[in-house]
Each structure stands twice: as C-alpha cells, then as structure tokens.
Design an enzyme around this catalytic site. Sequence first.
Site, PDB file in Angstrom:
ATOM      1  N   ASN A 113       0.848  -1.188   0.000  1.00 15.73           N
ATOM      2  CA  ASN A 113       0.000   0.000   0.000  1.00 15.73           C
ATOM      3  C   ASN A 113       0.881   1.234   0.000  1.00 15.73           C
ATOM      4  O   ASN A 113       1.900   1.283   0.695  1.00 15.73           O
ATOM      5  CB  ASN A 113      -0.917   0.017   1.230  1.00 15.73           C
ATOM      6  CG  ASN A 113      -1.701   1.312   1.356  1.00 15.73           C
ATOM      7  OD1 ASN A 113      -1.331   2.198   2.123  1.00 15.73           O
ATOM      8  ND2 ASN A 113      -2.772   1.448   0.587  1.00 15.73           N
TER       9      ASN A 113
ATOM     10  N   GLU B  10      -0.949   1.292  -5.154  1.00 12.41           N
ATOM     11  CA  GLU B  10      -1.054   2.642  -5.722  1.00 12.41           C
ATOM     12  C   GLU B  10       0.121   2.991  -6.629  1.00 12.41           C
ATOM     13  O   GLU B  10      -0.043   3.792  -7.573  1.00 12.41           O
ATOM     14  CB  GLU B  10      -1.180   3.673  -4.595  1.00 12.41           C
ATOM     15  CG  GLU B  10      -2.519   3.647  -3.867  1.00 12.41           C
ATOM     16  CD  GLU B  10      -2.623   2.556  -2.805  1.00 12.41           C
ATOM     17  OE1 GLU B  10      -3.682   2.476  -2.149  1.00 12.41           O
ATOM     18  OE2 GLU B  10      -1.650   1.771  -2.629  1.00 12.41           O
TER      19      GLU B  10
ATOM     20  N   ASP C 176      -4.792  20.143  10.168  1.00 11.35           N
ATOM     21  CA  ASP C 176      -5.282  19.261   9.123  1.00 11.35           C
ATOM     22  C   ASP C 176      -6.019  20.065   8.069  1.00 11.35           C
ATOM     23  O   ASP C 176      -6.058  21.293   8.119  1.00 11.35           O
ATOM     24  CB  ASP C 176      -6.162  18.163   9.716  1.00 11.35           C
ATOM     25  CG  ASP C 176      -6.001  16.843   8.975  1.00 11.35           C
ATOM     26  OD1 ASP C 176      -5.870  16.872   7.736  1.00 11.35           O
ATOM     27  OD2 ASP C 176      -6.000  15.790   9.627  1.00 11.35           O
TER      28      ASP C 176
END
Length: 424
Positions: free
Chosen positions: A134, A197, A243
């Site tokens: 991943n 990915e 964030d």
Amino acid sequence: MALSEAVSKLPGLRIYNPPYGEFTISKVLKESEGRWTPLFKGVKPGYVGVGNIIDTRAKLYQYLGAKDDEEAYNKLLSAAESPLAVEKVSTWRDVYKTVDSLYDLPMVRYYEKEARPYITAGIVIGAGPDGVYNASIHRFSPVGSRKAVIRLVPRHLYHIYKSSIERGREVPVAVAWGVHPLVLLAAASSPPYGVFELTVASRLMGGLKVVELDNGALAPFLSSVIIEGFITAEQAEEGPFVDIVGVYDRVRLQPVVRIERIYVLREEAYVHYLLPAGLEHMLLMGFEREAKIWRAVKSVVPRVKKVRLTRGGFGWLVAVISLEKSVEGDAKNALLAAFAAHPSLKIAIAVDSDIDPDDPLDVEWAIATRLRADRGLFVIPYARGSTLDPVALNEEGLTYKIGIDATRPLDADPVLFERARIPE
C-alpha cells in the site's frame, strides 16, 4: 522521473534564496498558491524545496496530459482499474548517500502551534503480512534522531498495521519524500485493497521504476529522500497539527516508526513542501473522490456538466453537481449517488447546468432562487461521515448529511428562472 525534472516543466517558477525564517516557507506557500510555484534554494546544504506544484487543475492536467475534467477523471479511474506493474531497479544505491539523523532533513513547521517539524508530502509504502503493498500519504514527524511518529487513519495502511501487530510483526515501510506529482496523486487515491497505488502511478506515467529496500519495502526510484524503517507497536503523542480543515487536530497516541536508514540523492535533492489546508492539499486529497462522484452521478443522470468538491468545504466535505435533469427526482438521485461514491461527503448540492459550481455566488444564487425547502431538502441521519468533521458525533465520523436540490422545478414556468443578460 526525479521531482527536479518534473518541476522544471512548470511555468511560473519563482526562486527564493536563504536565509529563511521559521515560517518563511509556509508564508510564501500561502501567498503563492494558485498564482506561482515557489522554489526554495538552499533550505539545507544539498536540498532545494518546492511547493504548490499541483495547486491548480491546470498544473494537474498538464501532468496528466488531459484537456478537461472528464478526460482527467477517466485517466485516473482507468489507471486504478488497469494498473501497470512497476519495474524494480537492481543497481540504485550509487545515486544515493546516507544521512544519520532525521534532523538532517529540511523539515519545517507550517503553523505556530504545531508541535514539531513535519514531512507533509511523504508517501508511506507499507508491506502487509498477506503480500499486499500500500502507498498512501501520511504526515510524519521526528520524535528522535532515528524515530518518528506517523498519523494513521482507518484506511488500508491502518488495516495492514493492525493485522501485522496482532501477529507480532512490525510493518516494513519506506517513506518517499520528493516524488513525481503523479505518484503523489496515485498515493492520494483509494483503489480497492490489494491494488498497489504505485502501479496506478505506473499506468499514469507509462511506467514507474522502484527500488526494493533491505526491509522488503518498495520506493519510487529517484525519490529525493527514502526513509527505510518499521512501524512498531510503540506509540507516541502526535500533534497538534493543522489538518485540511484549517484547525489544529487534537493530540493523540499514534504509532512510532523505527528508522533503519535514510537515503538522499547525491545530486541536488528536491523536497516537496505541502502546505496543510492549502489548495494543493485540497486538490490532492479530493480529486480522486471528485472523479468517483462524477462517475457515480453519470450512471443515474446522463447529462452531468461539472462536479466540484468546493474550496469552502476544503475539497472534502461539500460537493456541488451541475446537471441537466430530465424528470423530477433526477437531482435527488444524483445527490444520493454522490453520498455513496464519497462516504465522507457531508453536504451535496445539485444545481442546473447554467450554474457554475466553481462560483460560490452562483451556487448561492441557485439556492436562493430555485430551492423549495419542502421538497428540495433531505437529511440522512446517523451516517458514517468524515473524522475531519469537527462536529461529528463520535471519533468515527458519525454525522447527519444534507442533500440540497437547487435545480429549477420542471413544473414551474421556465420564464421565471431565466437569467437576465445584457447584450454585447
């Protein structure tokens, strides 16, 4: 392709030179986003910093070789459905040197209350116990010269981590910092578990070379910095950190990465500074979800003009869908399809094809003149949303979702909704 080569193809580069104050880089990133691409010479000896490399659709589409939204969406979605195997490079260490400490790397703090410097554009490539790889983007910050804390959210790498630790196994990882923009785009996407990915990036780029580290993890060849290590069962405080919503995320215990080696390109290493809550952050994080919304809505309403995850919803929580409906109910079906395609979505708004989703005043005008609240509003209670939502009901993102049909009622006289124009 090295990041330095990819950046050289961008128009509007503006060069900066030292000395840099503590927040100089973040200030420049903020003032330049959507306008020019800043290049920071000498952020540390041997390093060049760059930011806002895909802060606009024009830049992203240039890398994708796409002329419009539909072509860009199709390229990304098709790459996830037909990935291309990566090619391992056997001799690669001669182009790299090693450094001893994470503190040798030119990390920065972006906002005043952040606890420590961060890598914000680092791709973490983890190898699972079931042979699955991943690649995903995670914020990463040092808690020692050879230790770092990483923020994991409940997605694929988190699943790999939990299943590995339950088996008494640490997760071998590579952290690649300073990579091609299309590698970043692929790592920000969410293909099904088991689709690597980097193979999506390989399809987008027509091939991608990788290196295999001693711990078994893979990293894109010519990444400016490659950090080799293991995600351990040890935990440390992570945050505060800004964030995507533009507020300080709370401090929580997160996994510690034990660092084995740090490789840096011998030639000038370009590192990518990604401003948290900036336009580049929003576009990277939301573009693939936007593509999924577009495909899902097209399956229920054939005439879709434009889909946007809005800037006001920080490219994640609010979507506007411009469409042409054939019958009443088309808009509501489109909104339901959008919620299904992007589970983090909190507010979805349907507008007619004459409304531009990129113009918030246009969207507000449509709501003001075309919404009938008695039949154009619906609420989905107690649905899983986004953990980024500050008013979510719990840490898993449980929330109420709102659909808004701001399209013209088909049973009303269309003359009442004709927009006045001044002739040329």
